[in-house]
Design an enzyme around this catalytic site. Structure first.
Site, PDB file in Angstrom:
ATOM      1  N   GLY A  53     -33.225  -9.343 -18.560  1.00 48.03           N
ATOM      2  CA  GLY A  53     -33.200  -9.677 -19.981  1.00 48.03           C
ATOM      3  C   GLY A  53     -31.877 -10.348 -20.276  1.00 48.03           C
ATOM      4  N   THR A  54     -31.838 -11.116 -21.357  1.00 42.92           N
ATOM      5  CA  THR A  54     -30.647 -11.932 -21.534  1.00 42.92           C
ATOM      6  C   THR A  54     -29.776 -11.637 -22.754  1.00 42.92           C
ATOM      7  OG1 THR A  54     -32.218 -13.590 -22.175  1.00 42.92           O
ATOM      8  CG2 THR A  54     -31.219 -13.817 -20.036  1.00 42.92           C
ATOM      9  N   THR A  55     -30.058 -12.238 -23.909  1.00 41.21           N
ATOM     10  CA  THR A  55     -29.028 -12.216 -24.947  1.00 41.21           C
ATOM     11  C   THR A  55     -29.290 -11.221 -26.078  1.00 41.21           C
ATOM     12  OG1 THR A  55     -28.751 -14.538 -24.460  1.00 41.21           O
ATOM     13  CG2 THR A  55     -27.647 -13.711 -26.417  1.00 41.21           C
TER      14      THR A  55
END
EC number: 3.4.25.1
Lengths: 281, 247
Positions: A53-55
């Site tokens: 997952g990123t931001t």
């Protein structure tokens, strides 16, 4: 000691032994194999491929805090999932957003939620916001072994501090190092871009509506420059998850509310691709 | 060395039961009632911190009469059991029936083991359903038996008398204020039938409210909300009395 959750026999002694109010402590004595941190990984060459997952971004405003995340999970250059949820309520007055290895992160959140709920039920009182933030620190630290093999989990923790009457944000590094952030914070691969956007847009006197718009603007900028962060997906109706925590507790914006903000941001970007401009001086 | 006296198993069990019952009878009784939106727990408790009622899991509540340290131990055991089960499987897999079985086994084993003294406690485990038909109330006496109850239940010293009072007056579909006022009336009747006053600050009240939007349905009712509820029904019963007089 024998695991006895399935049978309907007598409660094992461990259940009736007076002790800590922590569910993790209870697990580590009774069924340590269920703790994510106690898991042994086989020796492997290189980095283990798993969806990431990123931001995640967070902003405080007078009266509360907003925590939001994009919806993309990636595995290398592949989009593994378009509608993943990375922002969760931790309890009534706090939330946690997670960047890093998705599977581990979701498991960690589940355990963290349970840890807070368990304490609350046993003690009949909530942990302080500081206490919750420290508990999360311990959990990340126990994951250090896996983090060294590329399976890091890096959360952003935000909550309303009932004692101080304001929203607060805590960020973490992979070793469990915790630091309180003033005003705004971001974590994950797109965080550098999101942080830049927030730095220019943040003010001390934001309203709740402005704060929710600000996080969507920041996530848009992160998606604009980071391939692992997903922007609002109008065609599939997938919008960022935006949550607000105030004196009244945790609230997640409905899909309608989130889509409205995302669409108005998108519309403006059609005319002005780089988004709102800050004054030069 | 002297020869131990022979005591028949019947006599031994009867003695243990009497010991436990006497311990339970020293404390005040409490009642658990179904109302239209859920289940309400009402008891007399001068302490603000040492609770008789508490949350076990999302839809499951716990009430206990008797010796505090013993039921507190069982309560924490139940919270651990429920949390571990929900963590291993799913939140929906934690049920009042399962918990009541574990409590029954635990109490039963302790009651019949010669090495331990019997617990002086009587428990109620209640789970609120989606509809009143789905509500479950289990009463667990000190000996590990288990009774599936409907409508209303009382545990503690004066339980039998209170139960029969409640059985006659409790109806399905009562509002929270009505159920609360019935519970207070039942609790404030003395053994000889006279009423005494229980002030609001000595009442401990909690509900499992199926209409709560949160996953966790347990809620304590304290302070102003409690006063308002007690007043609300006082007012309605006063108007009822006036209506009756007019007729």
């Amino acid at each position: 000691m024998e695991a006895n959750t399935r049978s309907t026999g007598r409660l094992p002694a461990a259940f009736l032994t007076p002790g800590s109010s922590s569910f993790m402590d209870f697990l580590s004595e009774h069924q340590p194999e269920l703790l994510p941190g106690k898991r042994q990984l086989p020796p492997t060459q290189g980095v283990i491929e798993a969806p990431h997952g990123t931001t995640i971004v967070a902003v405080t405003f007078p009266g509360g805090v907003v925590l939001a995340g994009d919806r993309r999970a990636t595995m290398g250059n592949i989009i593994a999932q378009r509608d993943i949820e990375k922002v969760f309520p931790a309890d009534e007055y706090s939330a946690v957003g997670i960047a890093g290895t998705a599977g581990l992160a979701v498991e960690m959140v589940k355990l963290f939620q349970l840890e807070l709920e368990h304490f609350e039920k046993v003690e009949g009182a909530q942990l302080s916001l500081e206490g919750k933030a420290n508990r999360l620190s311990t959990m990340i630290r126990s994951n250090l072994g896996m983090a060294m093999q590329g399976l890091a989990v890096v959360p952003l923790f935000a909550g309303f501090d009932v004692d101080r009457g304001k929203g607060r944000i805590f960020s973490y590094d992979v070793t469990g190092g915790r630091s309180e952030e003033q005003g705004y914070a971001a974590t994950g691969s797109g965080s550098i871009f999101a942080r830049g956007a927030m730095k220019k847009l943040f003010r001390e006197d934001l309203t709740e509506d402005q704060a929710t718009t600000l996080v969507v603007q920041a996530l848009y900028d992160a998606a604009d420059d980071d391939s692992a962060t997903g922007g609002p997906d109008v065609a599939r109706r997938i919008y960022p998850i935006v949550t607000v925590i105030t004196e009244d507790g945790f609230r997640r914006l409905t899909e309608d509310e989130a889509s409205q903000i995302a669409r108005s941001v998108l519309e403006r970007r059609l005319e002005q691709p780089d988004g709102p401009r800050a004054a030069l001086l | 060395m002297s020869t131990p006296f022979y005591v028949s198993p019947q006599q031994a069990m009867a003695d243990r039961a009497e010991y436990a019952r006497k311990g339970i009878a020293r404390g005040r009784s409490l009642v658990v009632l179904q109302y239209v939106d859920g289940i309400v727990f009402v008891g007399e408790n001068p302490s603000r911190a040492l609770h008789k009622f508490s949350e076990i899991y999302d839809r499951i509540g716990f009430a206990a009469a008797g010796k505090y340290n013993e039921y507190e131990n069982l309560r924490i055991g139940g919270v651990r059991y429920a949390d571990l089960r929900g963590y291993t499987y799913d939140r929906d897999d934690v049920t009042a029936r399962g918990l009541a079985n574990v409590y029954a086994q635990t109490l039963g084993t302790i009651f019949s083991s010669a090495a331990e003294k019997p617990y002086e406690v009587e428990l109620v485990v209640a789970e609120v359903g989606e509809t009143p038909d789905g509500d479950q109330i289990y009463r667990l006496p000190h000996d590990g038996s288990i009774v599936d109850e409907h409508g209303s239940v009382a545990v503690g010293g004066n339980a039998e008398q209170i139960s029969s009072y409640l059985d006659q007056r409790h109806q399905d579909g009562m509002t929270l204020a009505e159920a609360l006022s019935l519970a207070v009336q039942a609790l404030s009747r003395d053994t000889n039938g006279t009423q005494r006053e229980i002030p609001a600050e000595r009442l401990e009240v909690a509900v499992l409210d199926r209409t709560r939007p949160q996953q966790r349905k347990f809620k304590r009712i304290v302070g102003r909300q409690l006063a308002r509820l007690l007043e609300a029904d006082g007012a309605s019963s006063a108007t009822e009395a006036e209506d009756a007089e007019e007729e």
